[in-house]
Design a protein around this motif. Structure first.
Motif, mmCIF file in Angstrom:
data_model
loop_
_atom_site.group_PDB
_atom_site.id
_atom_site.type_symbol
_atom_site.label_atom_id
_atom_site.label_comp_id
_atom_site.label_asym_id
_atom_site.label_seq_id
_atom_site.Cartn_x
_atom_site.Cartn_y
_atom_site.Cartn_z
ATOM 1 N N SER A 50 13.072 11.980 39.773
ATOM 2 C CA SER A 50 12.255 12.809 38.880
ATOM 3 C C SER A 50 11.803 12.075 37.622
ATOM 4 N N ASP A 51 12.479 10.999 37.260
ATOM 5 C CA ASP A 51 12.110 10.280 36.034
ATOM 6 C C ASP A 51 11.478 8.915 36.331
ATOM 7 N N ILE A 52 11.032 8.694 37.578
ATOM 8 C CA ILE A 52 10.381 7.425 37.909
ATOM 9 C C ILE A 52 8.953 7.423 37.385
ATOM 10 N N ASP A 53 8.612 6.359 36.692
ATOM 11 C CA ASP A 53 7.250 6.190 36.195
ATOM 12 C C ASP A 53 6.448 5.460 37.268
ATOM 13 N N GLU A 54 5.433 6.124 37.791
ATOM 14 C CA GLU A 54 4.633 5.558 38.883
ATOM 15 C C GLU A 54 3.995 4.233 38.492
ATOM 16 N N ASP A 55 3.678 4.071 37.212
ATOM 17 C CA ASP A 55 2.996 2.854 36.754
ATOM 18 C C ASP A 55 3.968 1.750 36.343
ATOM 19 N N ALA A 56 5.242 2.089 36.293
ATOM 20 C CA ALA A 56 6.226 1.084 35.853
ATOM 21 C C ALA A 56 6.552 0.116 36.982
ATOM 22 N N MET A 57 6.931 -1.095 36.596
ATOM 23 C CA MET A 57 7.341 -2.098 37.570
ATOM 24 C C MET A 57 8.671 -1.671 38.178
ATOM 25 N N GLU A 58 8.763 -1.655 39.513
ATOM 26 C CA GLU A 58 9.964 -1.150 40.174
ATOM 27 C C GLU A 58 10.675 -2.220 40.966
ATOM 28 N N GLY A 59 11.757 -2.729 40.459
ATOM 29 C CA GLY A 59 12.628 -3.620 41.214
ATOM 30 C C GLY A 59 11.974 -4.874 41.761
ATOM 31 N N ASP A 60 12.725 -5.543 42.600
ATOM 32 C CA ASP A 60 12.303 -6.785 43.241
ATOM 33 C C ASP A 60 11.815 -6.455 44.644
ATOM 34 N N CYS A 61 10.566 -6.770 44.928
ATOM 35 C CA CYS A 61 9.963 -6.375 46.207
ATOM 36 C C CYS A 61 10.655 -7.016 47.405
ATOM 37 N N ARG A 62 11.419 -8.089 47.179
ATOM 38 C CA ARG A 62 12.143 -8.712 48.295
ATOM 39 C C ARG A 62 13.254 -7.812 48.816
ATOM 40 N N TYR A 63 13.696 -6.851 47.999
ATOM 41 C CA TYR A 63 14.815 -6.002 48.385
ATOM 42 C C TYR A 63 14.435 -4.524 48.502
ATOM 43 N N LEU A 64 13.204 -4.193 48.164
ATOM 44 C CA LEU A 64 12.746 -2.809 48.281
ATOM 45 C C LEU A 64 12.346 -2.512 49.726
ATOM 46 N N CYS A 65 12.644 -1.294 50.169
ATOM 47 C CA CYS A 65 12.283 -0.928 51.541
ATOM 48 C C CYS A 65 10.768 -0.752 51.657
ATOM 49 N N PRO A 66 10.212 -1.028 52.835
ATOM 50 C CA PRO A 66 8.758 -0.976 53.021
ATOM 51 C C PRO A 66 8.142 0.371 52.658
ATOM 52 N N ARG A 67 8.802 1.472 53.033
ATOM 53 C CA ARG A 67 8.222 2.793 52.783
ATOM 54 C C ARG A 67 8.087 3.075 51.295
ATOM 55 N N ARG A 68 9.001 2.563 50.483
ATOM 56 C CA ARG A 68 8.888 2.774 49.038
ATOM 57 C C ARG A 68 7.743 1.949 48.471
ATOM 58 N N LEU A 69 7.507 0.781 49.041
ATOM 59 C CA LEU A 69 6.396 -0.052 48.579
ATOM 60 C C LEU A 69 5.054 0.523 49.008
ATOM 61 N N GLU A 70 5.041 1.186 50.164
ATOM 62 C CA GLU A 70 3.791 1.693 50.722
ATOM 63 C C GLU A 70 3.360 3.031 50.133
ATOM 64 N N LEU A 71 4.337 3.864 49.747
ATOM 65 C CA LEU A 71 4.047 5.235 49.343
ATOM 66 C C LEU A 71 4.211 5.439 47.844
ATOM 67 N N SER A 72 3.443 6.363 47.309
ATOM 68 C CA SER A 72 3.629 6.761 45.915
ATOM 69 C C SER A 72 4.910 7.585 45.821
ATOM 70 N N VAL A 73 5.357 7.862 44.605
ATOM 71 C CA VAL A 73 6.578 8.637 44.420
ATOM 72 C C VAL A 73 6.441 10.011 45.067
ATOM 73 N N ASP A 74 5.312 10.690 44.809
ATOM 74 C CA ASP A 74 5.102 12.030 45.372
ATOM 75 C C ASP A 74 5.064 12.000 46.889
ATOM 76 N N ASP A 75 4.357 11.021 47.461
ATOM 77 C CA ASP A 75 4.276 10.925 48.920
ATOM 78 C C ASP A 75 5.638 10.602 49.529
ATOM 79 N N PHE A 76 6.393 9.748 48.841
ATOM 80 C CA PHE A 76 7.728 9.396 49.324
ATOM 81 C C PHE A 76 8.633 10.628 49.331
ATOM 82 N N VAL A 77 8.560 11.427 48.256
ATOM 83 C CA VAL A 77 9.375 12.640 48.157
ATOM 84 C C VAL A 77 8.961 13.641 49.220
ATOM 85 N N ASN A 78 7.670 13.804 49.422
ATOM 86 C CA ASN A 78 7.176 14.762 50.414
ATOM 87 C C ASN A 78 7.627 14.403 51.824
ATOM 88 N N LYS A 79 7.717 13.113 52.107
ATOM 89 C CA LYS A 79 8.068 12.674 53.455
ATOM 90 C C LYS A 79 9.570 12.609 53.679
#
Length: 239
Positions: A50-79
């Motif tokens: 709930s407190d994630i800033d969509e425009d903020a830099m999020e973690g290291d992409c080498r360790y982030l899961c693909p779906r989080r990189l592909e989807l916006s916060v709202d789309d990720f939550v909806n799915k």
């Protein structure tokens, strides 16, 4: 962290640190050899995202899961619902553990492959892509063999955990509690297996000793019969 309803969102080996323990010679049994701790909570957020800033830099992409990189916060939550952000950490945990296992294998000189060198971000990203391509799911793959050689205990359970943690679908990943439970059960089973192996070894040694004892007794009887048969002849010769 998850039990307190927070997610780290930047879990990787570089953020795992060792805190040395305090050696107390007067209380050797209470000696604390230290522990590994997780640091750098700059990207941490509430578990529901709930407190994630969509425009903020999020973690290291080498360790982030693909779906989080592909989807916006709202789309990720909806799915995947708001519980899905915990699964983002679990994916990072899986990739980090795989990276550490590969490093262990190389340090131990069990495997050498230049493309798996983890010195730069490019090769670390290559490792992630190989995992996402499903190479770890194949027991006979080179990557799987390297990871197995870098795991010191409970190899089968750890491989199972790594495979589920790095599943493409966040809903298929285990929770942190699941991983802890699996490892605890595995350690108990490994301890029981070790005890069973010792009992089997002892039984085999006892059986071998019984056979040797029987052979010795048989040879002893033969010697006695031979000695009894030759003794009269020797007495006649002396006469």
């Amino acid at each position: 962290i998850h039990a307190r309803k927070f997610c780290h969102m930047d879990l990787k080996p570089a953020n795992v640190m060792f805190r040395p323990g305090v050696h107390d010679s007067a209380h050797a049994d209470d000696d604390d050899s230290g522990q590994y701790v997780l640091g750098d909570f700059g990207m941490a957020c509430r578990a529901d995202g709930s407190d994630i800033d969509e425009d903020a830099m999020e973690g290291d992409c080498r360790y982030l899961c693909p779906r989080r990189l592909e989807l916006s916060v709202d789309d990720f939550v909806n799915k995947y619902s708001r519980e899905g952000f915990r699964a983002v950490d679990m994916f990072a945990l899986g990739i980090s553990a795989i990276e550490i296992a590969v490093s262990n294998a190389m340090i131990a000189d069990l495997s050498r492959e230049p493309t798996l060198s983890l010195d730069t971000k490019t090769t670390a990203r290559d490792l992630r892509e190989r995992v996402l391509a499903g190479e770890l799911l194949n027991d006979d793959s080179h990557l799987c063999r390297i990871v197995q050689s870098g795991i010191r205990h409970n190899c089968k359970t750890v491989i199972r955990i790594l495979r589920t943690c790095t599943a493409l679908d966040p809903s298929e990943r285990p929770t942190a509690h699941d991983v802890i439970t699996l490892m605890q059960r595995s350690e108990i089973c490994e301890s029981d297996q070790s005890a069973l192996e010792l009992r089997e070894q002892n039984a085999a040694l006892m059986e071998r000793n019984c056979l040797l004892l029987k052979k010795f007794q048989s040879l002893q009887q033969k010697y006695k019969r031979l000695a009894a048969a030759t003794q009269p002849k020797l007495e006649l010769q002396y006469l």
